[in-house]
Write an enzyme that holds these catalytic residues in place. Structure first.
Site, PDB file in Angstrom:
ATOM      1  N   ASP A  99       0.858  -1.189   0.000  1.00 53.66           N
ATOM      2  CA  ASP A  99       0.000   0.000   0.000  1.00 53.66           C
ATOM      3  C   ASP A  99       0.887   1.230   0.000  1.00 53.66           C
ATOM      4  O   ASP A  99       2.124   1.113   0.077  1.00 53.66           O
ATOM      5  CB  ASP A  99      -0.997   0.008   1.181  1.00 53.66           C
ATOM      6  CG  ASP A  99      -2.290   0.765   0.832  1.00 53.66           C
ATOM      7  OD1 ASP A  99      -2.208   1.997   0.593  1.00 53.66           O
ATOM      8  OD2 ASP A  99      -3.371   0.143   0.779  1.00 53.66           O
ATOM      9  N   MET A 105       1.402   0.770  -6.675  1.00 57.92           N
ATOM     10  CA  MET A 105       1.006  -0.363  -7.529  1.00 57.92           C
ATOM     11  C   MET A 105       1.107  -0.043  -9.020  1.00 57.92           C
ATOM     12  O   MET A 105       1.079  -0.944  -9.846  1.00 57.92           O
ATOM     13  CB  MET A 105      -0.415  -0.822  -7.181  1.00 57.92           C
ATOM     14  CG  MET A 105      -1.488   0.195  -7.452  1.00 57.92           C
ATOM     15  SD  MET A 105      -3.046  -0.334  -6.727  1.00 57.92           S
ATOM     16  CE  MET A 105      -4.015   1.163  -6.840  1.00 57.92           C
ATOM     17  N   LYS A 161      -8.777  -6.220  -3.410  1.00 58.75           N
ATOM     18  CA  LYS A 161     -10.140  -6.045  -2.893  1.00 58.75           C
ATOM     19  C   LYS A 161     -10.502  -4.563  -2.863  1.00 58.75           C
ATOM     20  O   LYS A 161      -9.775  -3.764  -2.282  1.00 58.75           O
ATOM     21  CB  LYS A 161     -10.273  -6.631  -1.483  1.00 58.75           C
ATOM     22  CG  LYS A 161     -11.675  -6.459  -1.011  1.00 58.75           C
ATOM     23  CD  LYS A 161     -11.953  -6.748   0.414  1.00 58.75           C
ATOM     24  CE  LYS A 161     -13.243  -6.052   0.782  1.00 58.75           C
ATOM     25  NZ  LYS A 161     -13.152  -4.596   0.866  1.00 58.75           N
ATOM     26  N   HIS A 164     -12.519  -0.373  -8.492  1.00 48.58           N
ATOM     27  CA  HIS A 164     -13.628   0.602  -8.605  1.00 48.58           C
ATOM     28  C   HIS A 164     -13.184   2.035  -8.262  1.00 48.58           C
ATOM     29  O   HIS A 164     -13.914   2.978  -8.492  1.00 48.58           O
ATOM     30  CB  HIS A 164     -14.859   0.168  -7.789  1.00 48.58           C
ATOM     31  CG  HIS A 164     -14.690   0.192  -6.304  1.00 48.58           C
ATOM     32  ND1 HIS A 164     -15.738  -0.017  -5.441  1.00 48.58           N
ATOM     33  CD2 HIS A 164     -13.600   0.393  -5.520  1.00 48.58           C
ATOM     34  CE1 HIS A 164     -15.307   0.063  -4.204  1.00 48.58           C
ATOM     35  NE2 HIS A 164     -14.025   0.310  -4.224  1.00 48.58           N
TER      36      HIS A 164
HETATM   37  C1  LIG Z   1     -10.742   1.360  -1.036  1.00 43.41           C
HETATM   38  S1  LIG Z   1      -9.241   1.040  -0.247  1.00 43.41           S
HETATM   39  C2  LIG Z   1      -9.233  -0.739  -0.143  1.00 43.41           C
HETATM   40  C3  LIG Z   1      -8.357  -1.261   0.959  1.00 43.41           C
HETATM   41  C4  LIG Z   1      -8.387  -2.792   1.111  1.00 43.41           C
HETATM   42  N1  LIG Z   1      -8.042  -3.480  -0.099  1.00 43.41           N
HETATM   43  C5  LIG Z   1      -9.752  -3.234   1.604  1.00 43.41           C
HETATM   44  O1  LIG Z   1     -10.594  -3.596   0.809  1.00 43.41           O
HETATM   45  O2  LIG Z   1      -9.995  -3.151   2.817  1.00 43.41           O
HETATM   46  C6  LIG Z   1      -8.068   1.330  -1.534  1.00 43.41           C
HETATM   47  C7  LIG Z   1      -6.626   1.190  -1.096  1.00 43.41           C
HETATM   48  O3  LIG Z   1      -5.760   1.441  -2.220  1.00 43.41           O
HETATM   49  C8  LIG Z   1      -4.630   2.116  -1.722  1.00 43.41           C
HETATM   50  N2  LIG Z   1      -3.934   2.800  -2.836  1.00 43.41           N
HETATM   51  C9  LIG Z   1      -4.338   3.914  -3.502  1.00 43.41           C
HETATM   52  N3  LIG Z   1      -3.437   4.226  -4.456  1.00 43.41           N
HETATM   53  C10 LIG Z   1      -2.449   3.281  -4.384  1.00 43.41           C
HETATM   54  C11 LIG Z   1      -1.229   3.076  -5.111  1.00 43.41           C
HETATM   55  N4  LIG Z   1      -0.888   3.894  -6.104  1.00 43.41           N
HETATM   56  N5  LIG Z   1      -0.453   2.015  -4.770  1.00 43.41           N
HETATM   57  C12 LIG Z   1      -0.811   1.187  -3.756  1.00 43.41           C
HETATM   58  N6  LIG Z   1      -1.960   1.330  -3.043  1.00 43.41           N
HETATM   59  C13 LIG Z   1      -2.766   2.368  -3.349  1.00 43.41           C
HETATM   60  C14 LIG Z   1      -5.218   3.062  -0.700  1.00 43.41           C
HETATM   61  O4  LIG Z   1      -4.258   3.596   0.172  1.00 43.41           O
HETATM   62  C15 LIG Z   1      -6.237   2.168  -0.017  1.00 43.41           C
HETATM   63  O5  LIG Z   1      -5.689   1.479   1.077  1.00 43.41           O
END
Ligand SMILES: C[S@@+](CC[C@H](N)C(=O)[O-])C[C@H]1O[C@@H](n2cnc3c(N)ncnc32)[C@H](O)[C@@H]1O
Length: 351
Positions: free
Chosen positions: A211, A232, A245, A249
């Site tokens: 993350d 990512m 997960k 979206h």
């Molecule tokens: C909606 S949350 C989902 C978190 C987890 N997968 C869950 O369902 O509980 C989206 C996640 O993507 C992470 N995120 C956003 N941009 C990212 C990036 N460029 N690289 C890695 N993670 C990222 C955010 O910090 C966040 O924790």
């Protein structure tokens, strides 16, 4: 004689929609006051007087609380019982120490940061901003979490707790999808509660949580779980399976293709067991392994709400199956398999 011509019905319809925010804010109030917790602790139906005492609120407001409880009972959160109120299934999920409590999620999503952009949606339709969130705050959602430690903490906690519910369904209905994997990377895995559930369930599986650096800063791994701060869109740590997960979206189609291509680089060939596992919503899918009742209408409403929430905050969307499939194909995946679990589906993608 009751006057029920069309214009009367139309006016009522408008008023109900105009005032719909009262449902959201009454729910927020009930969670903040801890009403579900108090009724749970009481061990059975509670009278209004007992509720006022247990909540330690101003006794002069007992009648006002009764009016709030009336609305929340009509909307199915509580059940009228023995001159008082009992918990209904939705309020059970709002008890703060319930393992899958949605209480933090309710407080976050009904809070001012999430509500703010909705006051700017019409303005956003005229400008070039990718999201109404940016119109409201001048920065992206993820820049906001990185710059506001309290928002970052609250959002990550809310996501993590809400994810445990779906994970219980995954363990119950889709265990075989994960069995035998030697390693898994949870892409955008937040603070790692979901990955911890995998790491505990499959002690021989090496789990990595990827993350953003500000999300995983200071988090300690375990024997079979490590945290990696990164992006990512640049590199995803290698693993037999990449798990996503509630990620796709949040992004538009081009970004989803980029993320899935990076996942493809991180996993081995299909022959060597490589796969991507997505937990997300398939719009229009209402037949579930985990939920065989007939409340499709409510599910469809949730899908539409969440799609707009993704549009307003993230330049993302909820997708129909054919929209998912286009992204899979554009990222170079040839085969997929889906299993519906309530609101979400588990999608396996094979390289
Ligand atoms: C909606 S949350 C989902 C978190 C987890 N997968 C869950 O369902 O509980 C989206 C996640 O993507 C992470 N995120 C956003 N941009 C990212 C990036 N460029 N690289 C890695 N993670 C990222 C955010 O910090 C966040 O924790």
């Amino acid at each position: 004689m009751a006057m029920q011509d069309e214009s009367v019905r139309a006016g009522t319809h408008i008023r109900n929609h105009m005032l719909n925010f009262i449902n959201s804010f009454s729910l927020k109030c009930a969670v903040e006051l801890g009403i579900p917790d108090v009724i749970h602790k009481h061990g059975g139906p509670i009278t209004l007087e007992e509720l006022v005492d247990a909540l330690a609120i101003n006794k002069a407001k007992a009648e006002h609380l009764g009016r709030l409880m009336n609305l929340l009972t009509r909307s199915g959160f509580f059940v009228a019982a023995n001159d008082g109120y009992a918990l209904g299934p939705p309020s059970c999920l709002l008890i703060k120490d319930h393992p899958f409590s949605l209480a933090p999620f309710v407080v976050e999503v009904t809070g001012p940061i999430f509500a703010g952009p909705w006051h700017h949606v019409s303005e956003w339709f005229h400008n070039d901003d990718p999201t109404a969130f940016q119109t409201a705050y001048g920065k992206t959602f993820w820049d906001s979490t990185s710059q506001d430690p309290e928002f970052n903490h609250n959002f990550n906690q809310a996501m993590a707790r809400s994810s445990l519910h779906i994970m219980s369904l995954v363990k119950k209905y889709c265990r075989e999808v994960f069995e035998g994997l030697d390693s898994l990377v949870d892409v955008g895995g937040g603070t790692g509660l979901v990955a911890r559930a995998f790491a505990d369930e499959f002690p021989d599986m090496k789990c990595t949580v990827l993350d953003l650096p500000h999300v995983v800063a200071g988090l300690e791994g375990t024997k079979n779980l490590v945290y990696v701060g990164g992006n990512m869109f640049e590199v995803i740590p290698p693993a037999q399976a990449a798990f996503l997960k509630s990620i796709t979206h949040n992004w538009n189609d081009d970004d989803c293709v980029k993320i899935l291509k990076k996942c493809k680089e991180a996993i081995p060939s299909r022959k060597n067991g490589g796969k991507v596992i997505i937990l997300g919503m398939i719009v229009g899918s209402t037949q579930s392994k985990a939920d065989d009742d007939d409340d499709d209408e409510e599910l469809i409403q949730t899908q539409i709400f969440l799609d707009l929430q993704m549009m307003v905050n993230y330049d993302g969307r909820e997708r129909k199956l054919k929209e998912w499939v286009k992204i899979f194909n554009d990222a170079g995946f040839t085969e997929y398999k889906t299993t519906q679990l309530g609101l979400m589906s588990l999608i396996q993608l094979f390289p």
